[in-house]
Design a protein around this motif. Sequence first.
Motif, PDB file in Angstrom:
ATOM      1  N   ARG A 116      10.719   7.432  59.675  1.00 20.07           N
ATOM      2  CA  ARG A 116      10.786   7.331  58.215  1.00 20.07           C
ATOM      3  C   ARG A 116      11.058   8.700  57.592  1.00 20.07           C
ATOM      4  NH1 ARG A 116       8.583   3.545  55.117  1.00 20.07           N
ATOM      5  NH2 ARG A 116       7.123   2.931  56.766  1.00 20.07           N
ATOM      6  N   MET A 117      10.377   9.744  58.090  1.00 21.26           N
ATOM      7  CA  MET A 117      10.598  11.071  57.533  1.00 21.26           C
ATOM      8  C   MET A 117      12.043  11.508  57.706  1.00 21.26           C
ATOM      9  SD  MET A 117       8.657  14.716  58.314  1.00 21.26           S
ATOM     10  CE  MET A 117       7.177  14.246  57.403  1.00 21.26           C
ATOM     11  N   LYS A 118      12.631  11.200  58.850  1.00 22.46           N
ATOM     12  CA  LYS A 118      14.027  11.559  59.084  1.00 22.46           C
ATOM     13  C   LYS A 118      14.967  10.791  58.161  1.00 22.46           C
ATOM     14  CE  LYS A 118      13.916  12.806  64.014  1.00 22.46           C
ATOM     15  NZ  LYS A 118      14.406  12.406  65.348  1.00 22.46           N
ATOM     16  N   VAL A 119      14.834   9.476  58.148  1.00 23.48           N
ATOM     17  CA  VAL A 119      15.751   8.642  57.365  1.00 23.48           C
ATOM     18  C   VAL A 119      15.646   8.952  55.873  1.00 23.48           C
ATOM     19  CG1 VAL A 119      16.260   6.281  56.642  1.00 23.48           C
ATOM     20  CG2 VAL A 119      15.826   6.774  59.045  1.00 23.48           C
ATOM     21  N   ASP A 120      14.425   9.055  55.388  1.00 19.93           N
ATOM     22  CA  ASP A 120      14.235   9.283  53.960  1.00 19.93           C
ATOM     23  C   ASP A 120      14.693  10.666  53.510  1.00 19.93           C
ATOM     24  OD1 ASP A 120      13.177   6.781  53.924  1.00 19.93           O
ATOM     25  OD2 ASP A 120      11.105   7.368  53.539  1.00 19.93           O
ATOM     26  N   SER A 121      14.983  11.557  54.456  1.00 21.19           N
ATOM     27  CA  SER A 121      15.449  12.900  54.089  1.00 21.19           C
ATOM     28  C   SER A 121      16.961  12.962  53.908  1.00 21.19           C
ATOM     29  CB  SER A 121      15.034  13.909  55.167  1.00 21.19           C
ATOM     30  OG  SER A 121      15.772  13.719  56.358  1.00 21.19           O
ATOM     31  N   VAL A 122      17.663  11.868  54.229  1.00 18.25           N
ATOM     32  CA  VAL A 122      19.124  11.862  54.203  1.00 18.25           C
ATOM     33  C   VAL A 122      19.640  11.137  52.966  1.00 18.25           C
ATOM     34  CG1 VAL A 122      21.215  11.141  55.430  1.00 18.25           C
ATOM     35  CG2 VAL A 122      19.227  11.947  56.715  1.00 18.25           C
ATOM     36  N   THR A 123      20.667  11.701  52.359  1.00 21.54           N
ATOM     37  CA  THR A 123      21.333  11.080  51.205  1.00 21.54           C
ATOM     38  C   THR A 123      22.821  10.947  51.492  1.00 21.54           C
ATOM     39  OG1 THR A 123      19.740  12.021  49.637  1.00 21.54           O
ATOM     40  CG2 THR A 123      21.838  11.268  48.746  1.00 21.54           C
ATOM     41  N   LEU A 124      23.357   9.773  51.243  1.00 22.43           N
ATOM     42  CA  LEU A 124      24.786   9.510  51.419  1.00 22.43           C
ATOM     43  C   LEU A 124      25.486   9.668  50.074  1.00 22.43           C
ATOM     44  CD1 LEU A 124      27.271   8.402  52.967  1.00 22.43           C
ATOM     45  CD2 LEU A 124      26.459   6.100  52.392  1.00 22.43           C
ATOM     46  N   HIS A 125      26.495  10.526  50.028  1.00 19.00           N
ATOM     47  CA  HIS A 125      27.297  10.739  48.816  1.00 19.00           C
ATOM     48  C   HIS A 125      28.659  10.093  49.021  1.00 19.00           C
ATOM     49  CE1 HIS A 125      24.530  13.775  47.017  1.00 19.00           C
ATOM     50  NE2 HIS A 125      24.231  14.001  48.284  1.00 19.00           N
ATOM     51  N   ILE A 126      28.973   9.091  48.179  1.00 14.78           N
ATOM     52  CA  ILE A 126      30.218   8.328  48.316  1.00 14.78           C
ATOM     53  C   ILE A 126      31.106   8.584  47.108  1.00 14.78           C
ATOM     54  CG2 ILE A 126      31.242   6.047  48.539  1.00 14.78           C
ATOM     55  CD1 ILE A 126      28.733   5.075  49.859  1.00 14.78           C
ATOM     56  N   LYS A 127      32.361   8.821  47.390  1.00 16.41           N
ATOM     57  CA  LYS A 127      33.339   9.042  46.324  1.00 16.41           C
ATOM     58  C   LYS A 127      33.866   7.686  45.859  1.00 16.41           C
ATOM     59  CE  LYS A 127      37.383  11.878  45.232  1.00 16.41           C
ATOM     60  NZ  LYS A 127      38.397  12.805  45.780  1.00 16.41           N
ATOM     61  N   GLY A 128      33.456   7.275  44.662  1.00 18.33           N
ATOM     62  CA  GLY A 128      33.799   5.950  44.160  1.00 18.33           C
ATOM     63  C   GLY A 128      32.638   5.005  44.345  1.00 18.33           C
TER      64      GLY A 128
END
Length: 414
Positions: A371-383
């Motif tokens: 959970r700590m790993k996953v929750d630390s990641v953010t996906l930035h999508i163009k559009g």
Amino acid sequence: MYQPEAGGAAAPAFVQSSSHIEAHPLRFTGSGAEYFRVWIVNVLLGIVTLGFYTPWARRRTAQYFYSHTQVADSPLEFTAPQGKMVKGFVLLVLLTLAYQLAVNTGQDTAVSLFLLGGALLAPLIWGSAMRFRLGATRWRGLRLQFTAGWGEVYKASWPVFALALVWIAVVFGLQALAPETVLNESTGRKMPQVTAPMWGLIGLGLVLSVLCIIRLEYNYKSLLVLRGQVGAEPGRWKPVYLDFVKVWLATVGFFVACVAVIGALLAVVIGGSFALIARQTSQLGLWLFVFIIVGFIAGVLLLFLVSAPARAYREARMFHLMWNNIGVSQIARFKCKLRTRSYVLLRLKNLLFTVLTLGFYRPFARVSEYRMKVDSVTLHIKGGVDQVAGQLVRQQQTGLGDALADAAGLDLIG
């Protein structure tokens, strides 16, 4: 020498109609209590079937973690055919039994052939595993895929063969540098001598081996990212080999610091214990023997514990390096805010609770770290997500591509 391209393969075929960038934090929606039920069933059935339940256990575990991992508010799916996982497991068991049989019966030629075959097939096994793992992963109807050819896989695997050459050279070098054996007058046996140049050669071999291992890790991770796709879009890769070397060097320094601290504490404790024993030896009797046994077990346990902070440190640093520097073509990128100190402290807490509960805290520990790993990641999508996903699906359906490549995705349940 294998050298990955910095920005991916071909020019992107994706058509962007918007420059707006949306941020979507990844989320894990599972819980330790839920996973405990999956884990305990896997453990019990594994014991009853003498380990042959392993492929079913692995699939159930993967499905649980995937289905509770939300990427842009949509869960991942693990769709690996159970039959293929069983076949792979049975093949591995048969090969292991054949190798052990050759070792136990003294068939040196067969053992040598097994080792040589294993080295030659290692890249093929790794590439096949990556194709299977990514091909079994889905997100919003998109199938992930590893598209590297076997030539690329073997080219990236050159450190495996370099490692073998290093130790062949070390063995021949030691034979050339070895002085004549000296006769031990008390035992009548010839004793080999290890000179300073021989120690230097062994040290050089160890350093080169570590560099080869780091290079192999870098080559495989970069190839996994750059030769993966979503739709027709290739992966994007920024890290360089020196970034991996820095993480390893920092890990070594952290490990040495841990050894120094724990060693100092042990010196104080053991010194006080020996002083107490010296004053009360005549009164301890059987308890002296018990103390020695307990001390030995504690020492073995400490050898494992002393490396735990360093292993967690390296894992956190490598996770941050990967997820903070990869993307999908020009349409998406990942950012990571995982804190190394927090992850190391979490690992130590989980390790302590796992030991105290005789292993029953393990599923809760695994969920908390994941959970700590996953929750630390953010996906930035163009559009917009729907717009981007729709275009990628159309690319997949028209044969332009049908896969995603992001290496860190493999580490989510690893």
